[in-house]
Design a protein around this motif. Structure first.
Motif, PDB file in Angstrom:
ATOM      1  N   ARG A   1     -11.338   8.427   2.702  1.00  0.00           N
ATOM      2  CA  ARG A   1     -10.143   7.207   2.610  1.00  0.00           C
ATOM      3  C   ARG A   1      -9.501   7.350   1.389  1.00  0.00           C
ATOM      4  O   ARG A   1      -8.235   7.096   1.282  1.00  0.00           O
ATOM      5  N   ASP A   2     -10.353   7.552   0.207  1.00  0.00           N
ATOM      6  CA  ASP A   2      -9.664   7.244  -1.166  1.00  0.00           C
ATOM      7  C   ASP A   2      -8.699   8.380  -1.443  1.00  0.00           C
ATOM      8  O   ASP A   2      -7.661   8.261  -2.018  1.00  0.00           O
ATOM      9  N   GLN A   3      -9.221   9.776  -0.989  1.00  0.00           N
ATOM     10  CA  GLN A   3      -8.427  10.672  -1.126  1.00  0.00           C
ATOM     11  C   GLN A   3      -7.115  10.706  -0.099  1.00  0.00           C
ATOM     12  O   GLN A   3      -5.846  10.988  -0.788  1.00  0.00           O
ATOM     13  N   ARG A   4      -6.915   9.853   0.961  1.00  0.00           N
ATOM     14  CA  ARG A   4      -5.674   9.915   1.716  1.00  0.00           C
ATOM     15  C   ARG A   4      -4.950   9.150   0.977  1.00  0.00           C
ATOM     16  O   ARG A   4      -3.849   9.027   0.920  1.00  0.00           O
TER      17      ARG A   4
ATOM     18  N   THR B   1      -0.014   7.778  -2.218  1.00  0.00           N
ATOM     19  CA  THR B   1       0.431   7.335  -3.266  1.00  0.00           C
ATOM     20  C   THR B   1       1.345   8.453  -4.126  1.00  0.00           C
ATOM     21  O   THR B   1       2.500   8.387  -4.512  1.00  0.00           O
ATOM     22  N   ALA B   2       0.863   9.673  -4.251  1.00  0.00           N
ATOM     23  CA  ALA B   2       1.572  10.844  -4.859  1.00  0.00           C
ATOM     24  C   ALA B   2       2.748  11.203  -3.779  1.00  0.00           C
ATOM     25  O   ALA B   2       4.037  11.596  -4.549  1.00  0.00           O
TER      26      ALA B   2
ATOM     27  N   THR C   1       8.632  11.029  -3.424  1.00  0.00           N
ATOM     28  CA  THR C   1      10.010  10.599  -2.524  1.00  0.00           C
ATOM     29  C   THR C   1      10.899   9.944  -3.422  1.00  0.00           C
ATOM     30  O   THR C   1      12.143   9.983  -3.645  1.00  0.00           O
ATOM     31  N   GLN C   2      10.326   9.062  -4.312  1.00  0.00           N
ATOM     32  CA  GLN C   2      11.234   8.198  -5.428  1.00  0.00           C
ATOM     33  C   GLN C   2      11.794   9.156  -6.304  1.00  0.00           C
ATOM     34  O   GLN C   2      12.912   8.951  -6.773  1.00  0.00           O
ATOM     35  N   ALA C   3      11.079  10.193  -6.638  1.00  0.00           N
ATOM     36  CA  ALA C   3      11.736  11.097  -7.878  1.00  0.00           C
ATOM     37  C   ALA C   3      12.780  11.825  -7.115  1.00  0.00           C
ATOM     38  O   ALA C   3      13.778  12.204  -7.866  1.00  0.00           O
TER      39      ALA C   3
END
Length: 253
Positions: free
Chosen positions: A237-240, A245-246, A251-253
């Motif tokens: 779950r943490d990896q997902r 987040t990445a 996308t924002q970049a």
């Protein structure tokens, strides 16, 4: 009468469908009390073993199987009584142990066969785990009955966890020679004697079954597996979350 009816209704079809092979039936006494100490791989162990024996064998089972309300609950209770199982309240460890000992002694006092799983619960992975001395050893010393080691083989492969339809295959049952523990008579309160007796029985079961032996209790192993699964789930779950987040930053970049 109910046991005989259920043995025919369940034992007969089991033997026809699965054709279990058996070695060592001659080690079961024709009369008199005896303790059958078996490894525990599957829910079906308590059905396959009685199915191949000419004599009645009584196991203990969770009290919940006998007290569930409703039609289904009554049918379940009738089923477990019919296959020779006795209810034991396992809500408290000490109380459960005392109840198991009392039930076992009552069965043996009637000159019958008492079945017990020294591991205390089913193996979580097919390996053989440390036997609990509180039940088997105390019953053996208090009753003076011989202990007969039994190995169930491949029963866990018939219906693995999560599988609804059982796999048609031949499980095996190996029955060892009776073990006499009269040399320990009167020492049923010595914890070192209880441990030594239990370990001797587990060693005989290991030789019969060919299982890898693990010197911890199966209940502890189950807790470890559950904690490992919980940790693995959290890590996934943490990896997902990190990936999400990445992806958002990309996308924002």
């Amino acid at each position: 009468m109910l046991y005989g009816t259920m043995k025919v209704a369940i034992g007969g079809p089991l033997k026809v469908a699965f054709r279990p092979w058996v070695e060592g039936l001659e080690n079961i006494p024709a009369t008199g009390p005896a303790i059958l100490a078996s490894n525990h791989l599957s829910f079906s162990d308590s059905f396959f073993l009685p199915a191949v024996l000419d004599r009645k064998v009584t196991f203990i089972a969770k009290a919940e199987y006998f007290t569930t309300p409703g039609v289904k609950g009554r049918l379940t209770a009738a089923f477990f009584k019919g296959v020779g199982q006795l209810p034991v309240d396992r809500s408290g460890a000490r109380g459960a142990g005392e109840a198991a000992v009392k039930s076992g002694l009552e069965v043996l006092e009637r000159g019958e066969l008492f079945g017990i799983y020294p591991e205390g619960t089913r193996s979580p992975d097919g390996r053989l785990y440390r036997g609990k001395p509180g039940g088997l050893a105390r019953v053996a010393l208090a009753s003076g009955a011989p202990v007969i080691p039994v190995a169930m083989i491949d029963t866990e492969k018939i219906q693995p966890p999560g599988k609804v339809v059982p796999k048609l295959m031949r499980p095996g049952i190996r029955i060892g020679r009776p073990l006499d523990f009269s040399r320990y008579q009167g020492l049923e309160h010595d914890r070192f004697v209880l441990r030594a007796l239990t370990d001797e029985v587990m060693y005989e079961i290991m030789k019969l079954s060919g299982q890898e032996y693990v010197d911890i209790y199966a209940t502890a192993a189950k807790r470890q597996l559950a904690e490992a699964a919980k940790t693995a789930k959290k890590d996934l779950r943490d990896q997902r979350d990190q990936n999400d987040t990445a992806d958002g930053r990309g996308t924002q970049a």
